[in-house]
Design an enzyme around this catalytic site. Structure first.
Site, PDB file in Angstrom:
ATOM      1  N   LYS A 152     -79.969   2.465  18.193  1.00  0.00           N
ATOM      2  CA  LYS A 152     -79.533   1.507  18.937  1.00  0.00           C
ATOM      3  C   LYS A 152     -79.054   2.056  20.481  1.00  0.00           C
ATOM      4  CE  LYS A 152     -77.181  -1.787  17.451  1.00  0.00           C
ATOM      5  NZ  LYS A 152     -75.948  -2.934  16.830  1.00  0.00           N
ATOM      6  N   GLY A 207     -76.552  -2.255  10.778  1.00  0.00           N
ATOM      7  CA  GLY A 207     -77.609  -1.399  10.475  1.00  0.00           C
ATOM      8  C   GLY A 207     -78.287  -1.582   9.099  1.00  0.00           C
ATOM      9  N   ARG A 208     -77.470  -1.936   8.014  1.00  0.00           N
ATOM     10  CA  ARG A 208     -77.866  -2.207   6.707  1.00  0.00           C
ATOM     11  C   ARG A 208     -78.429  -3.560   6.460  1.00  0.00           C
ATOM     12  NH1 ARG A 208     -72.610  -1.236   7.242  1.00  0.00           N
ATOM     13  NH2 ARG A 208     -70.967  -2.978   6.199  1.00  0.00           N
ATOM     14  N   GLU A 234     -71.793   0.608   1.114  1.00  0.00           N
ATOM     15  CA  GLU A 234     -71.483   0.467   2.499  1.00  0.00           C
ATOM     16  C   GLU A 234     -70.573  -0.658   2.961  1.00  0.00           C
ATOM     17  OE1 GLU A 234     -73.120   3.203   5.772  1.00  0.00           O
ATOM     18  OE2 GLU A 234     -73.571   1.065   6.327  1.00  0.00           O
ATOM     19  N   HIS A 268     -86.351   6.242 -19.929  1.00  0.00           N
ATOM     20  CA  HIS A 268     -86.636   7.524 -20.578  1.00  0.00           C
ATOM     21  C   HIS A 268     -85.618   8.485 -19.770  1.00  0.00           C
ATOM     22  CE1 HIS A 268     -90.066   6.809 -22.994  1.00  0.00           C
ATOM     23  NE2 HIS A 268     -90.360   5.833 -22.252  1.00  0.00           N
ATOM     24  N   LYS A 285     -68.297  12.561  10.073  1.00  0.00           N
ATOM     25  CA  LYS A 285     -69.000  12.560  11.418  1.00  0.00           C
ATOM     26  C   LYS A 285     -68.015  13.611  12.343  1.00  0.00           C
ATOM     27  CE  LYS A 285     -72.115   8.861  11.197  1.00  0.00           C
ATOM     28  NZ  LYS A 285     -72.438   7.530  12.093  1.00  0.00           N
TER      29      LYS A 285
END
Length: 582
Positions: free
Chosen positions: A241, A302-303, A389, A420, A545
């Site tokens: 963005k 975003g998600r 999130e 499995h 970050k």
């Protein structure tokens, strides 16, 4: 004179004034809401205690209860009779939704009200899939026409690329696409891409085309993304963005360098790179022409963004715009269901309430999402981000600590692979609520003459059996009756009483994928509204970050022989020095 619409508030008041008003008015509204609707956690805890001694074997003997928990939305079926609830407990959960004003909060979301209060934004991913004639206002302006303006621009560009009208720098058609983005700019898009890869209609539309994703800043991911591709037939999409996301921009610069090296001229960027961004000055500096930049809005998290240019552009280039509009139509129909269906018939509401029940009341910390469809191979990683999130929060909207646990640890794998792998723990170890997803028809039906059932029936036999095995278990008495040796009885005992729900959809195509994803998006929001948290911000990703920026600066200096490691924890400095070979 004709009447004129009054100007939007944001056009007549400075943003700082609006912010002050928000800080004055919103807390007052929040306080009023809190006083009117205290969370009924004590009441729900009593229901859990009441049901604790009743095994699912007993609960499931009540056919009226089972029938009440078999719910439909069009051709989609939700069966939640294997959850550790009865009708009385569900009534308490529906009452909790009413007390939390879930309906009112849902209405605000669809109407463009600022419900992401910490970032002062509406939450309008639903507008991205709205019909062209719908009206959804933000600040007094209908955003739907702008959404459709971008959609039509992407349709035009993707049609030109797919038809060969838009050619690369050397005059060849662009048949391969590398999509560069991370997190919400990647996971949802890859999920839909993988899910449609073997859909017959989508596969025909994608013939002769390739779509790759580059997310991780690890240079190994660059090598894998570009392996086997030729620069002269490759189109690169940069999804950011602000055009500042560190990992994305480093990868974009790396691929740009590859293009220029292979094609021999920086001018090739204009023909081979497009972007999903709002930073036109930065995209221009990168060499991307303005008409190949497709925007989205700050009210798109975003998600939740694969419905926007973030997903539509790459997916339309691969499968064609019409296919992706069917995906949008599915999401739009689920939106309508979520808004209009009564609580006891509302799939996203029920699923959200059950997740709150399992996490906050029964105190189960995990959730296994188990799609019995290989096409959904990347569905779980996307839901992992979507829910963890969104709901991995510790404070309520007014900043107070949530009195109960929120969020769950999501994991899963397409069946029967997971059987499995981790089902052993689910059956005889920890109790982990599960969500089974199946389809009535396969994208790729196979039936061998010498086999008693088709391949899909073999798969779905497990889809139907596993929830019963988790719920009912196997008792010592049953094992003794079966003649199991005494020394093995305890090892082969299955406690059962493991909760799950089952979703059955007709087929894994673009339309039903849209319904499935929108359902999980709304399920996520319902949980947050019950917990009174903000499911639409993500402050928890920021601290790492910031620290990484400090480490990056140190590594830059250390590689030149400088840098001061003393500002880091001693163990961290020691490990970095080992990394640097000191």
């Amino acid at each position: 004179k004709p009447l004129r619409r009054p100007p939007a508030l944001g056009t007549i008041l400075p943003r700082r004034v609006l912010r002050v008003l928000a800080h004055v008015l919103v807390p007052a509204a929040r306080e009023a809401e809190a006083m009117a609707s205290p969370p009924p956690w004590d009441s729900l805890a009593k229901e859990a205690e009441r049901l604790k001694a009743t095994h699912l074997r007993e609960l499931m003997k009540d056919e009226a209860r089972n029938d009440a928990m078999f719910v439909k939305c069009g051709d989609i079926v939700l069966d939640y009779c294997r959850q550790k609830v009865d009708v009385a407990a569900m009534d308490k959960l529906f009452a909790a939704a009413e007390a939390a004003d879930v309906a009112g909060k849902r209405k605000k979301m669809f109407e463009g009200v600022v419900i992401n209060e910490t970032e002062e934004r509406p939450v309008l991913h639903v507008a991205l899939r709205a019909a062209e004639d719908e009206v959804i206002n933000v600040g007094g302006e209908n955003v739907v026409p702008e959404v459709w303006k971008v959609l039509k621009a992407m349709q035009g560009f993707s049609d030109k690329v797919r038809s060969g009208e838009w050619k690369g720098f050397t005059g060849k058609p662009l048949t391969d696409v590398v999509c560069i983005g991370i997190g919400g700019s990647y996971l949802g898009v890859e999920f839909v891409f993988e899910a449609l890869k073997t859909d017959p209609e989508a596969a025909v539309a994608a013939a002769g085309r390739r779509l790759r994703f580059l997310a991780n800043v690890d240079p190994i991911d660059v090598k894998r993304a570009l392996e086997g591709l030729k620069a002269e037939t490759t189109l690169v999409l940069v999804v950011s963005k602000t055009f500042t996301t560190a990992e994305t921009m480093l990868n974009a610069k790396t691929v740009k360098e590859w293009l220029i090296k292979e094609l021999g001229d920086p001018a090739c960027v204009a023909k081979h790179v497009a972007a999903c961004s709002t930073a036109l000055n930065k995209t221009a500096e990168f060499g991307i022409i303005p008409e190949n930049v497709f925007g989205f809005w700050d009210w798109v998290g975003g998600r939740f963004s694969c419905w926007s240019a973030v997903g539509v552009l790459a997916l339309s280039l691969q499968y064609g715009f019409e296919t992706i509009m069917k995906f949008h139509a599915g999401g739009r129909d689920m939106d309508k269901h979520f808004r209009t269906a009564p609580p006891k018939e509302n799939l996203p509401l029920i699923m959200g309430l059950l997740q709150v029940w399992n996490v906050s009341v029964l105190k189960y910390e995990g959730c296994a999402v188990l799609p019995y469809c290989q096409a959904l191979t990347r569905f779980v990683p996307h839901i992992q981000q979507l829910d963890m999130e969104s709901n991995g929060k510790r404070v309520t909207m007014d900043g107070k600590e949530v009195p109960v646990g929120t969020g769950a640890i999501y994991f899963g794998e397409p069946g029967t692979n997971g059987q499995h792998s981790f089902y052993q723990l689910m059956h005889q170890g920890r109790v982990i609520p599960a969500e089974f997803i199946g389809f009535a028809a396969s994208q790729n039906p196979v039936e061998l003459k010498e086999e008693p059932v088709s391949n899909h029936d073999e798969l779905m036999s497990n889809f139907f059996a596993q929830p019963d095995a988790l719920a009912l278990g196997k008792t010592e008495q049953e094992l003794q009756t079966d003649g199991v040796p005494a020394n093995l009885v305890s090892h082969k005992t299955f406690p059962g009483d493991r909760p799950s729900l089952s979703l059955l959809l007709p087929v894994c195509n673009a339309y039903y994928l849209g319904q499935l994803l929108a359902m999980y998006e709304h399920r996520t929001a319902v949980q947050g509204w019950i917990w009174d948290i903000n499911s639409f911000d993500q402050w928890g990703v920021q601290l790492g970050k910031v620290l990484a920026t400090q480490v990056r600066g140190y590594l830059q200096e250390a590689r030149k022989g400088g840098g001061d490691p003393q500002k880091f924890l001693t163990p961290t400095a020691k490990l970095m020095n080992k990394y640097l070979g000191k």
